[in-house]
Design an enzyme around this catalytic site. Structure first.
Site, PDB file in Angstrom:
ATOM      1  N   GLU A   1      13.498  30.859 -16.210  1.00 27.39           N
ATOM      2  CA  GLU A   1      12.437  31.492 -16.990  1.00 27.39           C
ATOM      3  C   GLU A   1      11.443  31.894 -15.634  1.00 27.39           C
ATOM      4  OE1 GLU A   1      11.213  30.478 -20.580  1.00 27.39           O
ATOM      5  OE2 GLU A   1      12.726  29.341 -21.119  1.00 27.39           O
TER       6      GLU A   1
ATOM      7  N   GLN B   1       0.669  -1.271   0.046  1.00 24.62           N
ATOM      8  CA  GLN B   1       0.150  -0.038   0.184  1.00 24.62           C
ATOM      9  C   GLN B   1       0.804   1.390  -0.025  1.00 24.62           C
ATOM     10  OE1 GLN B   1      -2.563   1.476   3.454  1.00 24.62           O
ATOM     11  NE2 GLN B   1      -4.312   0.594   2.003  1.00 24.62           N
TER      12      GLN B   1
END
Length: 380
Positions: free
Chosen positions: A363, A279
């Site tokens: 950027e 899990q």
């Protein structure tokens, strides 16, 4: 809303995916180690039409929409983020500005060879004391009548070493503030134009990053793009589109890392079953898949807005912010899923984790994107 890609978009996506797998994947580790991108591969990218995808066909480009570009860039970056940023800068920061604002003569001389991959471009904005602040330019473009005399330094320039042409943002008249800034086209062959030492970087190592050095570099007046004082607007308009490119790159990196982690989790066994059946790992994979899908929707929406002529400044900032942070989370989790193997080169994910970090920085950092977004939402 129709979320299904058109047949043309699917063909572009598949073409880029096949190119990435057959041409880029085989030597990607060696290019990272040697910090060098194969110029033959760059030429092939040009031949495939990946270097000027949105450029007017009259000037050697593909005339495609932004979504086509995003799809191709995502697939390239899924395998090799260095190839992705070389492609992104040439398309988003260099070809876009020339295509949108250049004269016919400038397009004939510079845009055509850039769009076909014959030549490579770089974008000179960042400086030692002015990263994301385009108004604080120290580089000077002194008006000498028929030419400009450029003096100054640009830092962190992608393609700085291997480019042939640079778009340079410089201050012409400081008294006018941001209205005194211009953008000029500088050829590497111009006297007084040189590059600094190539940076030894954490990630995207096959893509070269250097400083650009200008000492009394003479640039003809006809190489100025648009009217006098347009440089700041040029930078802002160009960077807005550039954010979509970096968001697509980050998305590709995240998808590549997820692909590798999912594949490994189905093959690696512990306690008598594949680790994906535990899990802890299954939930990690679920979170990764959800985050990537959310990032993809943001990136595609921003591309769609740009193609529709809408204001995409907010959506591009959101896409860049979210996709870059998802890339960092997903690549880190991919390394964790691989365990010790994730820490070695041959499994690719350690490179992807290193490559992902820069997408939160260049950027416009994540902090700058939050400024852009907050100003937008508060103005409504």
């Amino acid at each position: 809303m129709n979320f299904k890609l058109s047949e043309e978009h699917q063909m572009i996506q598949q073409s880029a995916r096949e190119f990435a797998q057959t041409e880029l994947l085989p030597g990607v580790i060696e290019r990272d180690i040697n910090s060098k991108f194969d110029p033959v591969l760059r030429k092939k990218m040009g031949e495939m039409g990946f270097m000027g995808m949105m450029v007017d066909p009259a000037y050697g480009g593909g005339g495609m929409d932004t979504l086509s570009y995003v799809l191709a860039l995502e697939e390239i970056s899924r395998v090799d983020a260095s190839a992705g940023v070389i492609m992104s800068v040439n398309n988003s920061l260099v070809c876009y500005g020339l295509n949108a604002f250049g004269t016919h003569e400038q397009k004939e001389k510079y845009l055509k060879p850039l769009a076909t991959g014959e030549k490579l471009g770089c974008f000179g904005l960042s400086e030692p004391e002015a990263g994301s602040d385009a108004t604080s330019q120290k580089t000077i473009a002194e008006d000498k009548g028929d030419h400009y005399l450029i003096n100054g330094t640009k830092n962190w320039i992608t393609n700085g070493e291997t480019s042939d042409i640079a778009l340079v943002i410089a201050q012409t008249d400081k008294s006018k503030g941001h209205k005194g800034i211009n953008v000029v086209i500088a050829e590497k062959s111009y006297p007084g134009f040189s590059t600094g030492v190539k940076e030894d970087k954490l990630g995207i190592r096959a893509s070269d990053t250097t400083s650009l050095l200008f000492t009394d570099c003479k640039v003809p007046k006809e190489n100025r793009i648009a009217e006098d004082g347009f440089g700041f607007k040029f930078a802002m308009k160009t960077l807005a589109g550039g954010r979509i490119g970096i968001a697509a790159q980050a998305l590709g990196i995240a998808q590549g890392a997820y692909d590798a982690a999912l594949k490994y989790s189905k093959e690696r066994q512990t306690f008598g079953k594949p680790i994906c059946e535990h899990q802890a790992i299954a939930f990690m994979l679920a979170d990764m898949a959800t985050q990537i899908k959310a990032a993809r929707l943001l990136v595609y929406q921003s591309a769609w807005e740009k193609d529709g002529g809408m204001d995409y400044s907010e959506s591009s900032a959101m896409a860049k912010l979210f996709a870059s942070e998802v890339a960092m989370k997903v690549t880190t989790q991919a390394v964790q899923i691989h365990g010790g193997y994730g820490y070695v080169r041959e499994y690719h994910v350690e490179r992807m984790m290193r490559d992902a970090k820069i997408t939160e920085i260049y950027e416009g950092t994540s902090e700058i994107q939050r400024i852009v977004i907050s100003r937008s939402v508060l103005s409504k």
